[in-house]
Scaffold this motif. Structure first.
Motif, short mmCIF file in Angstrom:
data_model
loop_
_atom_site.label_atom_id
_atom_site.label_comp_id
_atom_site.label_asym_id
_atom_site.label_seq_id
_atom_site.Cartn_x
_atom_site.Cartn_y
_atom_site.Cartn_z
N LEU A 218 0.83 -1.21 0.00
CA LEU A 218 0.00 0.00 0.00
C LEU A 218 0.86 1.25 0.00
N GLY A 221 2.28 1.71 -3.42
CA GLY A 221 1.27 2.19 -4.35
C GLY A 221 0.98 3.67 -4.18
N ALA A 226 -0.78 5.66 -7.28
CA ALA A 226 -1.90 4.79 -7.67
C ALA A 226 -3.08 4.92 -6.72
N PRO A 228 -4.00 3.10 -3.88
CA PRO A 228 -4.73 1.83 -3.72
C PRO A 228 -5.72 1.85 -2.56
N TRP A 229 -5.47 2.67 -1.54
CA TRP A 229 -6.38 2.70 -0.40
C TRP A 229 -7.76 3.21 -0.80
N VAL A 231 -9.12 2.89 -3.75
CA VAL A 231 -9.75 1.82 -4.53
C VAL A 231 -10.31 0.74 -3.61
N LEU A 232 -9.57 0.40 -2.57
CA LEU A 232 -10.00 -0.67 -1.67
C LEU A 232 -11.18 -0.27 -0.79
N GLY A 238 -12.96 -3.34 -4.83
CA GLY A 238 -11.90 -3.11 -3.85
C GLY A 238 -12.32 -3.53 -2.44
#
Length: 265
Positions: A218, A221, A226, A228-229, A231-232, A238
């Motif tokens: 993470l 990313g 990116a 990612p947090w 998106v998740l 996610g």
């Protein structure tokens, strides 16, 4: 659907252990010698509940309700792991205290002192009050069953001491020899536990390193932009991946801890 699964998982983790409840009820009532007093235990919240509530509160302030639920799950599992480690450490300290007390008892018996005087010296040398009380009961009332103790090794050692006292009373054999044998066995078991703990230090470190890799992913990313947090936590795919990832992470840590504990026994 996700909320229902999380609620079911939390309910299973918070379900009380019947053995723990039985031990708590036994500790609630205390018999006072010659006084007939009842001692009530002060109720306290379990550590896993405290850890789960604290993790939920922090995550609810900083992120989404899903993250708060997952944080509660992780907090409860971590709290239970801490309780298990503390219980194992107390059992080892109790056995170590019993070993030292048996050493003092054997030395007093070999010097020619009576069993009562040697018992007083052994209880005084015992660092754990519960251990000293159980040892005194095993020596002075060997025919009376010892109340249930949480550690099987500790109970087995007390049974051997009680059997030695009964054998010495019936045949006149040396009680010091039996006490020395039990002490030597406990010291050998302690050395074996230390060797096994040293041998499993590498696997434990590897498991913790692998458990930290998702956090590192993470961070990497976020470093490349990116995010990612987000998106998740904000997309349906996610969120499903986040729940599966946390479940696999907890399952892996639990299983690796179980394997290490079985190897150390």
């Amino acid at each position: 659907m996700t909320g229902a699964l999380l609620a079911a998982a939390l309910a299973m983790l918070l379900w009380p252990d019947p053995r723990a409840l039985r031990r708590a009820r036994l500790r609630t009532v205390g018999v006072g010698t010659g006084r007939g007093l009842l001692r009530s235990a002060t109720p306290s919240l379990p550590v896993p509940v405290i850890a789960g509530v604290a993790a939920t509160a922090v995550a609810a302030l900083l992120s989404t309700p899903l993250v708060a639920g997952l944080s509660a799950l992780a907090g409860i599992v971590g709290g239970r792991s801490w309780v298990v480690r503390q219980r194992a450490r107390r059992a080892e300290d109790r056995l170590r205290s019993l070993t030292e007390a048996l050493g003092a008892l054997g030395a007093e018996l070999r010097s020619g002192r009576s069993v009562d005087a040697a018992t007083d010296a052994a209880v005084a040398a015992c660092a754990d009050e519960e251990c000293g009380t159980a040892l005194a009961r095993a020596l002075r009332a060997p025919g009376v069953p010892v109340p249930s103790v949480p550690d099987a090794d500790f109970a087995a050692a007390l049974d051997r001491v009680s059997a030695g006292v009964r054998l010495s009373a019936r045949t006149g054999c040396s009680l010091a020899a039996v006490v020395a044998a039990v002490e030597d066995d406990l010291r050998a078991r302690e050395r074996m536990r230390q060797e096994l703990r040293t041998a499993t230090a590498g696997p434990r470190a590897s498991a913790m390193l692998l458990a930290g890799l998702p956090v590192l992913g993470l961070a990497m990313g976020n470093g490349v932009g990116a995010d990612p947090w987000r998106v998740l936590t904000t997309t349906a795919t996610g969120q499903v991946l986040l729940v599966l990832g946390v479940a696999l992470e907890l399952a892996g840590l639990t299983w690796s801890g179980h394997l290490v504990r079985r190897a150390v026994r």
